[in-house]
Design a protein around this motif. Structure first.
Motif, PDB file in Angstrom:
ATOM      1  N   ASN A 147       0.822  -1.209   0.000  1.00 37.69           N
ATOM      2  CA  ASN A 147       0.000   0.000   0.000  1.00 37.69           C
ATOM      3  C   ASN A 147       0.859   1.263   0.000  1.00 37.69           C
ATOM      4  N   LEU A 148       1.998   1.204   0.668  1.00 39.60           N
ATOM      5  CA  LEU A 148       2.897   2.356   0.732  1.00 39.60           C
ATOM      6  C   LEU A 148       3.767   2.480  -0.518  1.00 39.60           C
ATOM      7  N   TYR A 149       3.961   1.366  -1.194  1.00 39.67           N
ATOM      8  CA  TYR A 149       4.811   1.351  -2.378  1.00 39.67           C
ATOM      9  C   TYR A 149       4.084   2.062  -3.520  1.00 39.67           C
ATOM     10  N   GLY A 150       4.749   2.970  -4.177  1.00 42.90           N
ATOM     11  CA  GLY A 150       4.090   3.807  -5.183  1.00 42.90           C
ATOM     12  C   GLY A 150       3.969   3.195  -6.555  1.00 42.90           C
ATOM     13  N   ARG A 151       4.204   1.881  -6.647  1.00 43.56           N
ATOM     14  CA  ARG A 151       4.119   1.216  -7.937  1.00 43.56           C
ATOM     15  C   ARG A 151       3.302  -0.070  -7.814  1.00 43.56           C
ATOM     16  N   ALA A 152       3.040  -0.696  -8.956  1.00 44.34           N
ATOM     17  CA  ALA A 152       2.296  -1.958  -8.967  1.00 44.34           C
ATOM     18  C   ALA A 152       3.201  -3.102  -8.506  1.00 44.34           C
ATOM     19  N   PHE A 153       2.592  -4.179  -8.015  1.00 46.20           N
ATOM     20  CA  PHE A 153       3.349  -5.356  -7.587  1.00 46.20           C
ATOM     21  C   PHE A 153       3.681  -6.297  -8.744  1.00 46.20           C
ATOM     22  N   PRO A 154       2.703  -6.747  -9.537  1.00 51.28           N
ATOM     23  CA  PRO A 154       3.015  -7.724 -10.579  1.00 51.28           C
ATOM     24  C   PRO A 154       3.567  -7.078 -11.843  1.00 51.28           C
ATOM     25  N   MET A 155       4.223  -7.887 -12.659  1.00 51.08           N
ATOM     26  CA  MET A 155       4.613  -7.421 -13.984  1.00 51.08           C
ATOM     27  C   MET A 155       3.355  -7.284 -14.834  1.00 51.08           C
ATOM     28  N   MET A 156       3.236  -6.171 -15.538  1.00 53.72           N
ATOM     29  CA  MET A 156       2.084  -5.938 -16.401  1.00 53.72           C
ATOM     30  C   MET A 156       2.572  -5.550 -17.794  1.00 53.72           C
ATOM     31  N   MET A 157       2.026  -6.213 -18.770  1.00 56.74           N
ATOM     32  CA  MET A 157       2.372  -5.890 -20.155  1.00 56.74           C
ATOM     33  C   MET A 157       1.177  -5.188 -20.779  1.00 56.74           C
ATOM     34  N   THR A 158       1.371  -3.925 -21.148  1.00 52.81           N
ATOM     35  CA  THR A 158       0.286  -3.114 -21.688  1.00 52.81           C
ATOM     36  C   THR A 158       0.691  -2.536 -23.042  1.00 52.81           C
ATOM     37  N   SER A 164       7.444  -3.415 -14.598  1.00 55.65           N
ATOM     38  CA  SER A 164       8.258  -4.476 -13.991  1.00 55.65           C
ATOM     39  C   SER A 164       7.671  -4.923 -12.663  1.00 55.65           C
ATOM     40  N   ALA A 165       7.865  -6.187 -12.346  1.00 53.28           N
ATOM     41  CA  ALA A 165       7.404  -6.714 -11.061  1.00 53.28           C
ATOM     42  C   ALA A 165       8.224  -6.122  -9.922  1.00 53.28           C
ATOM     43  N   ALA A 166       7.572  -5.916  -8.783  1.00 50.45           N
ATOM     44  CA  ALA A 166       8.273  -5.431  -7.591  1.00 50.45           C
ATOM     45  C   ALA A 166       9.228  -6.508  -7.083  1.00 50.45           C
ATOM     46  N   GLY A 188       2.305 -11.185  -7.103  1.00 51.82           N
ATOM     47  CA  GLY A 188       3.045 -11.070  -8.357  1.00 51.82           C
ATOM     48  C   GLY A 188       4.448 -10.525  -8.210  1.00 51.82           C
ATOM     49  N   GLY A 189       4.954 -10.445  -6.963  1.00 45.49           N
ATOM     50  CA  GLY A 189       6.301  -9.932  -6.759  1.00 45.49           C
ATOM     51  C   GLY A 189       7.380 -10.926  -7.152  1.00 45.49           C
ATOM     52  N   GLN A 190       8.553 -10.396  -7.407  1.00 47.64           N
ATOM     53  CA  GLN A 190       9.750 -11.217  -7.642  1.00 47.64           C
ATOM     54  C   GLN A 190      10.453 -11.322  -6.297  1.00 47.64           C
ATOM     55  N   VAL A 191      10.401 -12.499  -5.668  1.00 44.13           N
ATOM     56  CA  VAL A 191      10.722 -12.616  -4.244  1.00 44.13           C
ATOM     57  C   VAL A 191      12.022 -13.369  -4.010  1.00 44.13           C
ATOM     58  N   SER A 192      12.815 -12.853  -3.074  1.00 44.34           N
ATOM     59  CA  SER A 192      14.001 -13.547  -2.571  1.00 44.34           C
ATOM     60  C   SER A 192      13.937 -13.514  -1.050  1.00 44.34           C
ATOM     61  N   ALA A 193      14.703 -14.388  -0.398  1.00 50.53           N
ATOM     62  CA  ALA A 193      14.638 -14.457   1.064  1.00 50.53           C
ATOM     63  C   ALA A 193      15.930 -15.017   1.622  1.00 50.53           C
ATOM     64  N   LYS A 250      19.101  -3.483  -4.696  1.00 55.74           N
ATOM     65  CA  LYS A 250      18.301  -3.781  -5.886  1.00 55.74           C
ATOM     66  C   LYS A 250      16.818  -4.010  -5.561  1.00 55.74           C
ATOM     67  N   GLN A 251      16.455  -3.946  -4.272  1.00 51.40           N
ATOM     68  CA  GLN A 251      15.105  -4.336  -3.863  1.00 51.40           C
ATOM     69  C   GLN A 251      14.152  -3.140  -3.787  1.00 51.40           C
ATOM     70  N   ASP A 252      12.880  -3.433  -4.019  1.00 49.56           N
ATOM     71  CA  ASP A 252      11.838  -2.415  -3.890  1.00 49.56           C
ATOM     72  C   ASP A 252      11.155  -2.473  -2.521  1.00 49.56           C
ATOM     73  N   ILE A 253      10.982  -3.677  -2.002  1.00 52.23           N
ATOM     74  CA  ILE A 253      10.327  -3.873  -0.711  1.00 52.23           C
ATOM     75  C   ILE A 253      11.125  -4.891   0.092  1.00 52.23           C
ATOM     76  N   VAL A 254      11.360  -4.583   1.362  1.00 46.35           N
ATOM     77  CA  VAL A 254      12.054  -5.502   2.265  1.00 46.35           C
ATOM     78  C   VAL A 254      11.166  -5.730   3.484  1.00 46.35           C
ATOM     79  N   ILE A 255      11.006  -6.989   3.869  1.00 47.80           N
ATOM     80  CA  ILE A 255      10.252  -7.356   5.069  1.00 47.80           C
ATOM     81  C   ILE A 255      11.227  -8.014   6.030  1.00 47.80           C
ATOM     82  N   THR A 256      11.395  -7.464   7.222  1.00 44.54           N
ATOM     83  CA  THR A 256      12.291  -8.069   8.219  1.00 44.54           C
ATOM     84  C   THR A 256      11.470  -8.685   9.338  1.00 44.54           C
ATOM     85  N   THR A 257      11.859  -9.898   9.752  1.00 43.85           N
ATOM     86  CA  THR A 257      11.040 -10.655  10.718  1.00 43.85           C
ATOM     87  C   THR A 257      11.848 -11.256  11.859  1.00 43.85           C
TER      88      THR A 257
END
Length: 372
Positions: A147-158, A164-166, A188-193, A250-257
């Protein structure tokens, strides 16, 4: 046998320790249930629903005559006036931070049972409040960050071009981290962990995410004590910091747990590392209430540093009160039901779980982690 369900007093606490569903089940065991008026309103459970399930609604002194008192967070001792001597106080007590309250329980003769100390053994899985709440916390953390991220999550081809995917990076792959991975993937994110426990590599891959691990220094091969990660060597921490620094830029969103029970949260992200991230990136710090994994994170505030938004609620489960209350209340019901003695009409704890969760008994603080 009377079980009392109190209204939560802690600021921002919207959950409740029993729902109409679990009240009905507790009564079926043979207990009587008293619910303090308004206890479930913040979680969308009306007093009339509890009454329809068979509970007595108490306008005041809800703990009077209680053999067991349920809470989400441990209630102050003055709210327990009239509870029977030796009454169980079953809640998440946060005993390391709330030692004076634990001492007050002992002085009043109550038996405080800390549900967050439930051992991670097979037969106690259905009673594990940390897992049930962390699951939904990991989910909510991703939604808040999205919600805070100012872009879309999934890759969209229009027709106007490709979005690009987040890129999402999850640090710490326990229950919350695994759910964060799954949620980010569904969006639809591109996820690493990453995690200090080598055994989580397969779990990350099974969810379709990319594992990011320190290869030059050995981590924990299996689980840490009680199923949690433990603090790593200085050599490993240095290697991990170098790995994170190169990846996080290189990341758009980071979740720390990352959390270590009874200790301040380990620092995973420094201000210097935040400065390497792209403007508009978002970090959600699930450990903010325990000191934070992220330098500069502030509980319940969105902080902007170097163009990066850092957020973390001190009580993330309270952002989803209906569902977290439903799961939490089932944990408590499962606990009571597992030890219910039909002959005496009350639960009787065995030594293994009793020793693990009992904080006070016989007027004393008895848990070894609080008496050392």
């Amino acid at each position: 046998m009377v079980i009392a369900v109190l209204r939560e007093r802690a600021a921002g606490e919207t959950r409740v320790s029993a729902t109409p569903e679990t009240v009905k089940k507790l009564i079926a065991l043979g207990a009587s249930v008293t619910v303090e008026a308004g206890a479930g309103l913040a979680a969308s459970f009306a007093d009339a629903d509890y009454a329809a399930a068979g509970a007595r609604i108490a306008q005041s002194d809800a703990a009077a005559g209680a053999d067991i008192v349920f809470g989400v967070q441990g209630p102050d001792a003055d709210l327990l006036a009239g509870a029977k001597p030796g009454a169980w106080i079953v809640a998440g007590h946060d005993p390391f931070a709330q030692r004076p309250r634990v001492a007050a329980y002992a002085a009043a003769g109550f038996e405080a049972l800390a549900m967050e100390f439930m051992p991670r053994i097979t037969r106690a899985q259905s009673m594990d409040i940390l897992s049930s709440q962390a699951n939904l916390s990991g989910y909510k953390a991703v939604l808040i960050a999205a919600n805070l991220y100012g872009r879309a999550f999934p890759m969209m081809m229009t027709a106007a071009g490709t979005v690009s995917a987040a890129k999402v990076f999850v640090m710490g792959v326990g229950v919350a981290g695994l759910q964060a991975i799954a949620t980010a993937r569904r969006l639809g994110g591109q996820v690493s962990a990453t995690d200090v426990r080598s055994a989580t590599r397969e779990q990350i891959q099974s969810l379709g995410a990319k594992p990011i691990f320190v290869e030059s220094v050995k981590g924990i091969e299996g689980e840490g004590a009680g199923g949690y990660a433990t603090e790593m060597s200085a050599e490993y921490q240095t290697a991990q910091a170098e790995l994170v620094s190169s990846h996080i830029a290189k990341q758009d969103i980071v979740i720390t747990t990352a959390l270590i029970p009874g200790r301040a949260a380990p620092r995973l992200i420094t201000d210097a590392q935040i400065a390497t991230m792209k403007p508009g990136s978002v970090i959600y710090d699930l450990a903010v209430a325990q000191g934070g994994n992220v330098e500069g994170s502030v509980p319940d505030q969105v902080v902007e540093r170097h163009g990066v938004k850092i957020v973390g609620y001190s009580n993330t489960p309270a952002q989803l009160p209906a569902d977290t209350s439903a799961l939490y209340s089932r944990n408590l019901y499962n606990f009571v039901a597992a030890f219910w003695d039909k002959d005496t009409g009350r639960p009787v704890l065995d030594d293994e779980i009793g020793t693990a969760i009992r904080l006070t008994q016989g007027g004393k603080v008895v848990h070894e982690r609080l008496t050392q």
